[in-house]
Design an enzyme around this catalytic site. Sequence first.
Site, PDB file in Angstrom:
ATOM      1  N   LYS A   1       0.205 -10.956  -6.075  1.00 16.69           N
ATOM      2  CA  LYS A   1       0.905  -9.660  -6.036  1.00 16.69           C
ATOM      3  C   LYS A   1       2.399  -9.929  -6.071  1.00 16.69           C
ATOM      4  O   LYS A   1       2.850 -10.994  -5.659  1.00 16.69           O
ATOM      5  CB  LYS A   1       0.560  -8.919  -4.743  1.00 16.69           C
ATOM      6  CG  LYS A   1       0.791  -7.427  -4.812  1.00 16.69           C
ATOM      7  CD  LYS A   1      -0.387  -6.728  -5.462  1.00 16.69           C
ATOM      8  CE  LYS A   1      -0.122  -5.266  -5.657  1.00 16.69           C
ATOM      9  NZ  LYS A   1      -1.367  -4.551  -6.011  1.00 16.69           N
TER      10      LYS A   1
ATOM     11  N   ASP B   1       1.720  -1.206 -10.072  1.00 16.42           N
ATOM     12  CA  ASP B   1       1.368  -0.743  -8.724  1.00 16.42           C
ATOM     13  C   ASP B   1       2.376   0.381  -8.435  1.00 16.42           C
ATOM     14  O   ASP B   1       2.939   0.952  -9.386  1.00 16.42           O
ATOM     15  CB  ASP B   1       1.436  -1.893  -7.696  1.00 16.42           C
ATOM     16  CG  ASP B   1       0.757  -1.560  -6.361  1.00 16.42           C
ATOM     17  OD1 ASP B   1      -0.468  -1.702  -6.265  1.00 16.42           O
ATOM     18  OD2 ASP B   1       1.450  -1.132  -5.412  1.00 16.42           O
TER      19      ASP B   1
END
Length: 445
Positions: free
Chosen positions: A126, A166
């Site tokens: 991430k 995201d």
Amino acid sequence: MSPALQPHFDTVLARNPGEVEFHQAVAEVLGSLAPVVERHPEYVDQAIIERICEPERQLIFRVPWVDDQGQMQINRGFRVEFNSALGPYKGGLRFHPSVYLGIVKFLGFEQIFKNSLTGMPIGGGKGGSDFDPRGRSDAEIMRFCQSFMTELYRHLGEHTDVPAGDIGVGGREIGYLFGQYKRITNRYESGVLTGKGIAWGGSLVRTEATGYGTVMFAQSMLGAQGKDLDGRRVTVSGSGNVATYAIAKAQQLGADVVAFSDSSGYVVDEAGVDLALLREVKEVQRGRVADYVEQRPGARLVTSGSIWDVPTEVALPCATQNELDESDAKQLVVNGLLAVAEGANMPATPNAVALMREAGVLFGPGKAANAGGVATSALEMQQNASRDAWSFDYTEDRLQQIMTGIHDTCVATAEEYGAPGDYVLGANIAGFIKVADAMLALGVI
Ligand code: NDP
Ligand code: 2IT
């Protein structure tokens, strides 16, 4: 937590001070693993628990850029390459002022198990930045993305690390990031990013996939109880990518979606959300939920309290972490809540989860319920690798099969470990075991 695991959790706390969201995510996974390490002491003996909690690589870098006024701006960029036992690091980029290492690590840790559950060959990672896109012009967004990629590109690659979107990162940002990667490397390497536009290597259904998959998961949980979404009242928090397409799929399945939100408040629209208007306001005008209310007779904006005060049978939290707390859960249960599927990552606090589960609410944790997004990213990578492009219907069928598979894996694993109906335990254990076994096979690396 089991005595075999507690020392490892204590080490995580000591080695990662102040990273409260990361601590929360680790506690939730380790909290499910007691019966696993009892059956498989090798996971503790071979330091799998310790290794899985320690990212393989953590990158933090400066992102300098110039705003429209000619002022120099400095942000911080992150990429945490958490685990590559199953495939290249895979996971989104978040641009939001709240981003710091603890958020990126919680998201990267969750991603390991989520990606494992999809059954696709992808590791967990991430990234993101504390850059705040709100109010920035297109040109500023482009300059920021170009600067971010000018540092990050050296760590990426279709076989190494494959980011996506995201919070705050959608198709526009992926375009600027891909353009800069292509320019720097002089390679049209489609598989290095997912969430691309359809004309330049993207996959149909990727935009819809997280929200659609979350609702498919909710439908499967209800189906296992002989129920479905048809005619049910549904509340969806957020109004971004995940929320929008959760609303769309819930409506397709006959639900009455009556509320959604952003960080300024929530909208109640008892006539049912006007999806075309919501998409126009959010995707075209890049507006706020207040702009929806202005254009929609009968809808009202509420700027105090919580969206979870709205009576609903199915709650789909699709905004951000820890947005549904214990008092929200209490209210939802009093109002007759049947099921929750987490479209966001870790949106319900641990106390809220405990309260809802004790009340008999069906609870689908994010790493299972929202896995349709990253699963469809893996389908995008598959299309890129074969230089192919699939139809919408075929891709949606694949997504449905994957979501049904994740649901059934959670159910079977929970039963195998003596906790029927416990989707949290099922998701954590099934996600973990596959990664742990791969790590054992690959040796001490
Ligand atoms: P977007 O940026 O498209 O939308 C985020 C939405 O959540 C906006 O409506 C935003 O409101 C709201 N929001 C964000 N922070 C807060 C906050 N602190 N309080 C209240 N509302 C807030 O992001 P996505 O829809 O992509 O992501 C939403 C969630 O889903 C995140 O948890 C993400 O990690 C998760 N997720 C996303 C996937 C994807 O494919 N995009 C895949 C799996 C999970 P505002 O505009 O006011 O900030
Ligand atoms: O949290 C997530 O799963 C995502 N933001 C999507 C990740 C991806 O690589 O598609």
